[in-house]
Design a protein around this motif. Structure first.
Motif, short mmCIF file in Angstrom:
data_model
loop_
_atom_site.label_atom_id
_atom_site.label_comp_id
_atom_site.label_asym_id
_atom_site.label_seq_id
_atom_site.Cartn_x
_atom_site.Cartn_y
_atom_site.Cartn_z
N ASP A 30 0.86 -1.19 0.00
CA ASP A 30 0.00 0.00 0.00
C ASP A 30 0.89 1.24 0.00
O ASP A 30 2.02 1.20 0.50
N THR A 86 -11.69 2.53 -6.63
CA THR A 86 -12.18 3.12 -7.89
C THR A 86 -13.39 3.99 -7.55
O THR A 86 -14.52 3.64 -7.88
N LYS A 266 -21.66 3.82 -5.98
CA LYS A 266 -20.70 4.21 -7.02
C LYS A 266 -20.80 3.28 -8.24
O LYS A 266 -20.62 3.73 -9.37
P1 NAD Z 1 -10.11 0.86 -0.03
O1 NAD Z 1 -10.25 2.30 -0.26
O2 NAD Z 1 -10.51 0.27 1.28
O3 NAD Z 1 -8.61 0.40 -0.30
C1 NAD Z 1 -7.85 0.81 -1.39
C2 NAD Z 1 -6.38 0.85 -0.96
O4 NAD Z 1 -5.56 1.04 -2.10
C3 NAD Z 1 -6.06 2.00 -0.01
O5 NAD Z 1 -5.46 1.49 1.16
C4 NAD Z 1 -5.07 2.87 -0.81
O6 NAD Z 1 -4.11 3.51 0.00
C5 NAD Z 1 -4.45 1.84 -1.72
N1 NAD Z 1 -3.80 2.36 -2.93
C6 NAD Z 1 -4.24 3.30 -3.79
N2 NAD Z 1 -3.37 3.48 -4.79
C7 NAD Z 1 -2.33 2.63 -4.56
C8 NAD Z 1 -1.12 2.33 -5.25
N3 NAD Z 1 -0.78 2.94 -6.40
N4 NAD Z 1 -0.30 1.41 -4.72
C9 NAD Z 1 -0.61 0.78 -3.58
N5 NAD Z 1 -1.75 1.01 -2.89
C10 NAD Z 1 -2.61 1.92 -3.37
O7 NAD Z 1 -10.95 0.15 -1.21
P2 NAD Z 1 -11.76 -1.22 -1.16
O8 NAD Z 1 -13.06 -1.04 -0.47
O9 NAD Z 1 -10.84 -2.31 -0.74
O10 NAD Z 1 -12.10 -1.41 -2.72
C11 NAD Z 1 -11.09 -1.71 -3.66
C12 NAD Z 1 -11.77 -2.08 -4.96
O11 NAD Z 1 -12.54 -3.28 -4.79
C13 NAD Z 1 -12.75 -1.03 -5.49
O12 NAD Z 1 -12.71 -1.02 -6.88
C14 NAD Z 1 -14.09 -1.56 -5.03
O13 NAD Z 1 -15.16 -1.13 -5.84
C15 NAD Z 1 -13.90 -3.05 -5.16
N6 NAD Z 1 -14.74 -3.85 -4.28
C16 NAD Z 1 -14.97 -3.45 -3.00
C17 NAD Z 1 -15.76 -4.24 -2.16
C18 NAD Z 1 -16.02 -3.81 -0.75
O14 NAD Z 1 -16.92 -4.38 -0.13
N7 NAD Z 1 -15.30 -2.85 -0.20
C19 NAD Z 1 -16.31 -5.44 -2.63
C20 NAD Z 1 -16.03 -5.84 -3.94
C21 NAD Z 1 -15.24 -5.04 -4.76
#
Ligand code: NAD
Length: 440
Positions: A30, A86, A266
Motif C-alpha cells: 500500500d 475506484t 458508485k
Molecule cells: P479501499 O479504499 O478500502 O482500499 C484501497 C487501498 O488502495 C487503499 O489502502 C489505498 O491507500 C491503496 N492504494 C491506492 N493506490 C495505490 C497504489 N498505487 N499502490 C498501492 N496502494 C494503493 O478500497 P476497497 O473497499 O478495498 O475497494 C477496492 C476495490 O474493490 C474497489 O474497486 C471496489 O469497488 C472493489 N470492491 C470493493 C468491495 C467492498 O466491499 N469494499 C467489494 C467488492 C469489490
C-alpha cells in the motif's frame, strides 16, 4: 505460488490474507505508510470480523507480509493483483487514477512474465487500458497477461465470502493466464466452487451487472414498503411470500433507509455512465439511483411525520435526536455513502442536536460529522434526554435493548425504527410513538 496485492483496503487485505490462508506466499502493498506500519505492528486498520485471526496466523507462519515497496513486490511475484479504490468522479464515472498508477508502477518493474489481475471494480475496457499503459511503458517485448477477476465479497462477511464464494469469475485472453489463475484459486477449484471463465470485457460487465441488480432488488422492496404504508399491507409478509418463489429468492428483500456503502452507489452510477458513454440509457439503473436518494430523504420525512413537525428551516431547534448505527450496514466500520450521512445532516440542517452511537464506525464518522454531533459511549448514553430515537443500522446489539429503560431515559418516546428490528405492537404497548418501514 507467489502473489503481490497492490492496495491493502477492505478487498486487498482480505484477498491477501485469504490467499495466504490457502498456502500462497503473499505480499500486500500500500502507498499509505501508516496503514502498512499498523499492519506490521499486528494491527488491522479496518473492522472486519475474523480478519485479525487470519492475518495474525499467516503472518506468524511466514506467508503474509506487508510493504510500501511496490517495485520489490512486483519483481518478486508472479501474480500481481490490483485492489485499489475506484471511487466515483463528479460525473458518475469510475475514477481510474489509482488503477492507472498501479499499472504504471507494475510496468516499471516487470522483470519477466507476470499475470496482472484486476480485482478492483472497473468499467468495461479497463483491462485493455491497463494493458496499453503497461505496453507503452514496458515496451513490446515484455511478456505479461492482464486478467479481470472481480470480487464479490460483502463487508462484514468478507472473510467467509472470500473463502466460500458463490462463484469465481476469470476474464482472460491466454490459456497460460487461465491456468495460473486456476492455480491461485486451486483450493476453490478442488472444492468445486463454480468458475466462470470468459473474456476480460464480460468479466468486467458481470461485476457491474451483479451489483446493479442487487441495488435494484433492495430498491424494489423499499418501494414496495413505501406503498405498503399507503395501503395498509405489511412488507415483511409480502417479502417473505415473494422470497418463497424460487425465481425471486429471499435475499436482499429487507426494506430500509436506502442502500449505501462503498460499492452499490458508485457502481450503479458507473454503470449508468458506461451506458451513456456508449449511447445507451440504462433507464432502470438510472431510476434505482434516483429512488435510492429519495428513500434516504423519505426517512427524514418519516421522522418529522412521527413527531408531527412540519419540514422547514429551524423546525428541529431545541430537539435532540439519538442515532443508533452510523455505518452503512452492521459488522463494518465503513461509513462511505451511509444513509446515516443524509439523515443526520438533514436533521442538523433543521436545527436538531444529535447524539450518536455505533459500535465500530465512530472514528470514521468523525470525518463526515466532525464535532457537529455528540459521540456517545453506548446506546443508553445516546438516548438520554432525547426527543426521538432513530435506528439507522441493524447491529445485533441493538436488537435486544431494554426498551423500558430506553423510554425512561428519553425526554419523549418517539422511535423511528428504520431497519424494522422491533415489533410495532410491542413498541406501541410500551408507550412508544413508533414508526418503521412498510409495516402496520
Ligand atoms: P479501499 O479504499 O478500502 O482500499 C484501497 C487501498 O488502495 C487503499 O489502502 C489505498 O491507500 C491503496 N492504494 C491506492 N493506490 C495505490 C497504489 N498505487 N499502490 C498501492 N496502494 C494503493 O478500497 P476497497 O473497499 O478495498 O475497494 C477496492 C476495490 O474493490 C474497489 O474497486 C471496489 O469497488 C472493489 N470492491 C470493493 C468491495 C467492498 O466491499 N469494499 C467489494 C467488492 C469489490
Amino acid at each position: 505460488m507467489r502473489i503481490a496485492v497492490i492496495g491493502t483496503g477492505y478487498v486487498g487485505l482480505v484477498t491477501g490474507a485469504c490467499l495466504a490462508e490457502f498456502g500462497m506466499f503473499v505480499t500486500c502493498v500500500d502507498i499509505d505508510e501508516k496503514k502498512i506500519e499498523r499492519l506490521k505492528r499486528g494491527e488491522i486498520p479496518i473492522y472486519e470480523p475474523g480478519l485479525d485471526d487470519i492475518v495474525a496466523k499467516n503472518v506468524k507462519e511466514g506467508r503474509l507480509t506487508f510493504t510500501t515497496n511496490t517495485a520489490e513486490a512486483v519483481k518478486n511475484n508472479l501474480v500481481v493483483f490490483i485492489a485499489v479504490g475506484t471511487p466515483s468522479s463528479d460525473d458518475g464515472s469510475a475514477d481510474l487514477r489509482y488503477v492507472d498508477q498501479a499499472a504504471r508502477d507494475i510496468a516499471q518493474n516487470l522483470n519477466g512474465y507476470k499475470v496482472i489481475v484486476n480485482k478492483s471494480t472497473v468499467p468495461v475496457g479497463t483491462g485493455q487500458r491497463v494493458k496499453n499503459i503497461i505496453r507503452s511503458i514496458a515496451g513490446e517485448k515484455v511478456r505479461f497477461d492482464v486478467v479481470s477477476n472481480p470480487e464479490f465479497l460483502r463487508e462484514g462477511a468478507a472473510v467467509n465470502d472470500f473463502l466460500r464464494p458463490d462463484r469465481i469469475v476469470i476474464g482472460a485472453e491466454s490459456e497460460e493466464a487461465i491456468a495460473i489463475m486456476k492455480d491461485v484459486y486451486s483450493a476453490h477449484y478442488l472444492n468445486e466452487a463454480p468458475f466462470v471463465i470468459t473474456n476480460i470485457e464480460t468479466a468486467e460487465m458481470i461485476k457491474y451487472a451483479s451489483n446493479a441488480f442487487l441495488a435494484l432488488k433492495v430498491t424494489f422492496i423499499n418501494e414496495v414498503a413505501n406503498l405498503c404504508e399507503y395501503v395498509g399491507a405489511d412488507v415483511h409478509k409480502v417479502a417473505k411470500a415473494m422470497g418463497m418463489d424460487g425465481r425471486i429468492g429471499p435475499k436482499f428483500l429487507h426494506p430500509g433507509p436506502g442502500y449505501g456503502g462503498s460499492c452499490f452507489p458508485k457502481d450503479t452510477r458507473a454503470l449508468s455512465y458506461i451506458a451513456r458513454s456508449n449511447g445507451y440509457t440504462f433507464q432502470i439503473v438510472d431510476t434505482v439511483i434516483k429512488v435510492n436518494e429519495e428513500q434516504k430523504l423519505r426517512m427524514v420525512d418519516k421522522i418529522l411525520k412521527l413527531m408531527n413537525i412540519e419540514k422547514k428551516d429551524g423546525a428541529l431547534k431545541g430537539l435532540r435526536f439519538a442515532i443508533l448505527g452510523l455505518a452503512f450496514k452492521p459488522n463494518t466500520d465503513d461509513m462511505r455513502e451511509s444513509p446515516s450521512i443524509t439523515i443526520v445532516n438533514e436533521l442538523l440542517n433543521m436545527g436538531a442536536e444529535v447524539n450518536a452511537f455505533d459500535p465500530e464506525a465512530m472514528e470514521n464518522a468523525k470525518e463526515f460529522f466532525g464535532d457537529r454531533i455528540c459521540y456517545c459511549k453506548g446506546e443508553y448514553e445516546a438516548v438520554k434526554d432525547t426527543d426521538c430515537l432513530v435506528i439507522v443500522t441493524e447491529w445485533n446489539q441493538f436488537r435486544k435493548l431494554d426498551m423500558e429503560k430506553i423510554k425512561s431515559l428519553m425526554r419523549r418516546a418517539n422511535l423511528a425504527d428504520l431497519r424494522n428490528i422491533y415489533e410495532p405492537s410491542k413498541m406501541k404497548a410500551l408507550g412508544f410513538n413508533y414508526t418503521s418501514v412498510g409495516r402496520l
